[in-house]
Design an enzyme around this catalytic site. Structure first.
Site, PDB file in Angstrom:
ATOM      1  N   GLU A   1      47.150 -14.294 -25.666  1.00 27.53           N
ATOM      2  CA  GLU A   1      45.705 -14.007 -25.785  1.00 27.53           C
ATOM      3  C   GLU A   1      45.209 -12.866 -24.885  1.00 27.53           C
ATOM      4  OE1 GLU A   1      43.870 -17.825 -25.124  1.00 27.53           O
ATOM      5  OE2 GLU A   1      44.963 -18.744 -26.759  1.00 27.53           O
TER       6      GLU A   1
ATOM      7  N   ASN B   1      51.637 -13.980 -28.363  1.00 27.75           N
ATOM      8  CA  ASN B   1      50.942 -15.066 -29.062  1.00 27.75           C
ATOM      9  C   ASN B   1      49.431 -14.839 -29.001  1.00 27.75           C
ATOM     10  OD1 ASN B   1      51.235 -17.737 -30.315  1.00 27.75           O
ATOM     11  ND2 ASN B   1      50.191 -18.541 -28.490  1.00 27.75           N
TER      12      ASN B   1
ATOM     13  N   HIS C   1      44.239 -21.676 -35.323  1.00 27.98           N
ATOM     14  CA  HIS C   1      43.320 -22.809 -35.126  1.00 27.98           C
ATOM     15  C   HIS C   1      42.146 -22.563 -36.076  1.00 27.98           C
ATOM     16  CE1 HIS C   1      45.270 -24.406 -31.565  1.00 27.98           C
ATOM     17  NE2 HIS C   1      45.322 -23.193 -31.050  1.00 27.98           N
TER      18      HIS C   1
ATOM     19  N   GLU D   1      50.236 -22.582 -33.577  1.00 29.24           N
ATOM     20  CA  GLU D   1      49.306 -23.617 -33.078  1.00 29.24           C
ATOM     21  C   GLU D   1      48.407 -24.136 -34.196  1.00 29.24           C
ATOM     22  OE1 GLU D   1      47.284 -22.440 -29.449  1.00 29.24           O
ATOM     23  OE2 GLU D   1      49.039 -21.377 -28.707  1.00 29.24           O
TER      24      GLU D   1
ATOM     25  N   ASP E   1      46.094 -25.941 -36.535  1.00 33.19           N
ATOM     26  CA  ASP E   1      45.311 -27.162 -36.764  1.00 33.19           C
ATOM     27  C   ASP E   1      44.066 -26.779 -37.563  1.00 33.19           C
ATOM     28  OD1 ASP E   1      43.725 -26.115 -34.662  1.00 33.19           O
ATOM     29  OD2 ASP E   1      44.401 -27.621 -33.218  1.00 33.19           O
TER      30      ASP E   1
HETATM   31  O1  9MR Z   1      45.741 -27.834 -26.089  1.00 31.31           O
HETATM   32  C1  9MR Z   1      45.774 -27.303 -24.788  1.00 31.31           C
HETATM   33  C2  9MR Z   1      44.933 -28.158 -23.850  1.00 31.31           C
HETATM   34  O2  9MR Z   1      45.565 -29.428 -23.693  1.00 31.31           O
HETATM   35  C3  9MR Z   1      44.804 -27.490 -22.496  1.00 31.31           C
HETATM   36  O3  9MR Z   1      43.868 -28.212 -21.711  1.00 31.31           O
HETATM   37  C4  9MR Z   1      44.342 -26.047 -22.622  1.00 31.31           C
HETATM   38  C5  9MR Z   1      44.410 -25.334 -21.286  1.00 31.31           C
HETATM   39  O4  9MR Z   1      45.701 -25.237 -20.799  1.00 31.31           O
HETATM   40  O5  9MR Z   1      45.196 -25.334 -23.522  1.00 31.31           O
HETATM   41  C6  9MR Z   1      45.234 -25.887 -24.827  1.00 31.31           C
HETATM   42  O6  9MR Z   1      46.147 -25.109 -25.586  1.00 31.31           O
HETATM   43  C7  9MR Z   1      45.751 -23.775 -25.880  1.00 31.31           C
HETATM   44  C8  9MR Z   1      47.016 -22.926 -25.906  1.00 31.31           C
HETATM   45  O7  9MR Z   1      47.705 -23.046 -24.692  1.00 31.31           O
HETATM   46  C9  9MR Z   1      46.690 -21.461 -26.178  1.00 31.31           C
HETATM   47  N1  9MR Z   1      45.916 -21.332 -27.394  1.00 31.31           N
HETATM   48  C10 9MR Z   1      44.728 -22.168 -27.492  1.00 31.31           C
HETATM   49  C11 9MR Z   1      45.117 -23.639 -27.263  1.00 31.31           C
HETATM   50  C12 9MR Z   1      43.917 -24.551 -27.470  1.00 31.31           C
HETATM   51  O8  9MR Z   1      42.923 -24.274 -26.524  1.00 31.31           O
END
Ligand code: 9MR
Length: 379
Positions: free
Chosen positions: A152, A200, A236, A265, A267
């Site tokens: 990101e 990513n 997402h 990822e 969903d």
């Molecule tokens: O799903 C993840 C959540 O449990 C964590 O609190 C958060 C922060 O680390 O990250 C979420 O996963 C993210 C991923 O690492 C990067 N893309 C977006 C995902 C959803 O926020």
């Protein structure tokens, strides 16, 4: 005559039994039969829950720690690496013959409190990041086949985000565009030359300014031999909408540059009411269609090598807390692990040979032989 009727019936029974043996019954079996990767993000704290582990092992051939390899988990203290949770994920995967994706080494968010821009010079941050990438990748070399090296880094206008790694104060390459990303990929390749290296990103799966910026970066990296093997598209989906033609077009232009694409990822959130009314059947159906369209776009693109969901049961999904309870139920299994229409849609796509490109042939993609061959060596 009687004997012939009997033997015809026996033959029919035998053919039926054979079909039952060979027809896939799970996502994993459907994907395995063609060398496709079907993955999901996991939370190792839940491995002790029988239904969680059983569903995971039965349905997926790849897992990725949802949080366990992030800085805030691994490096709560500056000088300690806590590999406990990450190692648990690798053990689970190896016990069930699954592959592991690593996520993520460079991210502007969710870093530990001690990693404060005010406390480091660019030279110190550069050493720290190089050492982090090196230690993480060496620890997991041979166990993690692909890493999200940078996560990101672009905003929705296609500009690089301000971040501790880029320009606040950055690793010494502030305001030099994607050079800091390039540096991270070069360090990653040095640390584990066998690992596949991914960039990513969120909300860059269809054709927009962020996607264009990523495309330009990949084109530049490939031209100059910067070691990048793939793009992770998060996917997402917050509103039950996907422009699948634009998704397919974006996948196609990236793979033509010689990198692979993985959906990392996936969903598809559904609006939920605070009083927990049952989900509307139309929403579940629309959700299934979106899963189907995303899976189809990947399966029809040579060089799209994985479909991974962000968790698999609605019981544990980031969507609910992130949307303050206004959206949820985003995954293929319900909270009690029942298969939802979205599961069925994914399964049908994966099990439908007529809809697939030929993965095993993808090593012959123009300009793509090295990364994709490395991918195949890992299969
Ligand atoms: O799903 C993840 C959540 O449990 C964590 O609190 C958060 C922060 O680390 O990250 C979420 O996963 C993210 C991923 O690492 C990067 N893309 C977006 C995902 C959803 O926020």
């Amino acid at each position: 005559m009687k004997c012939c009727l009997l033997s015809a019936a026996t033959l029919l029974l035998f053919a039926g039994a054979l079909a039952a043996v060979s027809a896939p019954a799970t996502l994993r079996q459907a994907a395995d039969s063609d060398g496709m990767l079907i993955g999901t993000a996991v939370r190792p704290m839940q491995f002790s829950e029988t239904l969680y582990s059983a569903t995971l092992a039965r349905e997926f051939n790849m897992i990725e720690p949802e949080d366990a390899l992030k800085w805030w988990v691994i490096r709560r203290e500056e000088n300690d690496f806590d590999f406990t949770q990450g190692d648990e994920v690798v053990r689970f995967a190896e016990a069930h013959n699954m592959k592991v994706r690593g996520h993520c080494l460079v991210w502007h968010q969710y870093n530990p409190a001690w990693l404060s821009p005010a406390d480091f010079t660019p030279a110190q941050l550069s050493d720290l990041l190089k050492d982090h990438i090196n230690r993480m990748m060496k620890h997991y070399a041979g166990h993690v086949f692909a890493w999200d090296v940078v996560n990101e880094a672009f905003d929705e206008k296609g500009r690089l985000r301000e971040s501790i790694w880029y320009n606040q104060p950055g690793i010494g390459l502030a305001d030099q565009g994607t050079r800091y990303i390039e540096q991270a990929f070069r360090w990653a390749h040095e640390a584990d030359p066998q690992a596949l290296l991914f960039y990513n990103e969120a909300e860059a799966e269809t054709l927009n300014r962020k996607a264009d910026a990523i495309y330009e970066m990949v084109k530049d990296f490939r031209r100059r031999g910067v070691p990048i093997d793939g793009i992770g598209m998060q996917v997402h989906i917050p509103n039950l909408q996907i422009d699948s033609a634009a998704l397919a077009a974006n996948m196609s232009r990236l793979t033509k540059l010689g990198v692979q694409v993985q959906i990392t990822e996936l969903d598809v959130a559904i609006p939920v009411s605070p009083d927990k009314k049952p989900l509307h059947p139309d929403d579940l159906q629309r959700q299934a269609e979106v899963y189907k369209e995303v899976a189809a776009a990947c399966l029809q693109t040579r060089g799209c090598t994985a479909i991974q969901t962000w968790g698999f049961t609605d019981k544990y999904s980031w969507v609910g807390s992130h949307s303050r309870g206004t959206r949820g139920a985003a995954l293929p299994f319900g909270s009690s692990y029942a298969r939802k229409p979205a599961y069925q849609a994914l399964f049908e796509e994966l099990a439908s040979p007529s809809k697939r490109h030929n993965y095993r042939d993808s090593g012959s993609l123009p300009g793509a032989s090295l990364p994709l061959l490395r991918f195949h060596m890992h299969l």
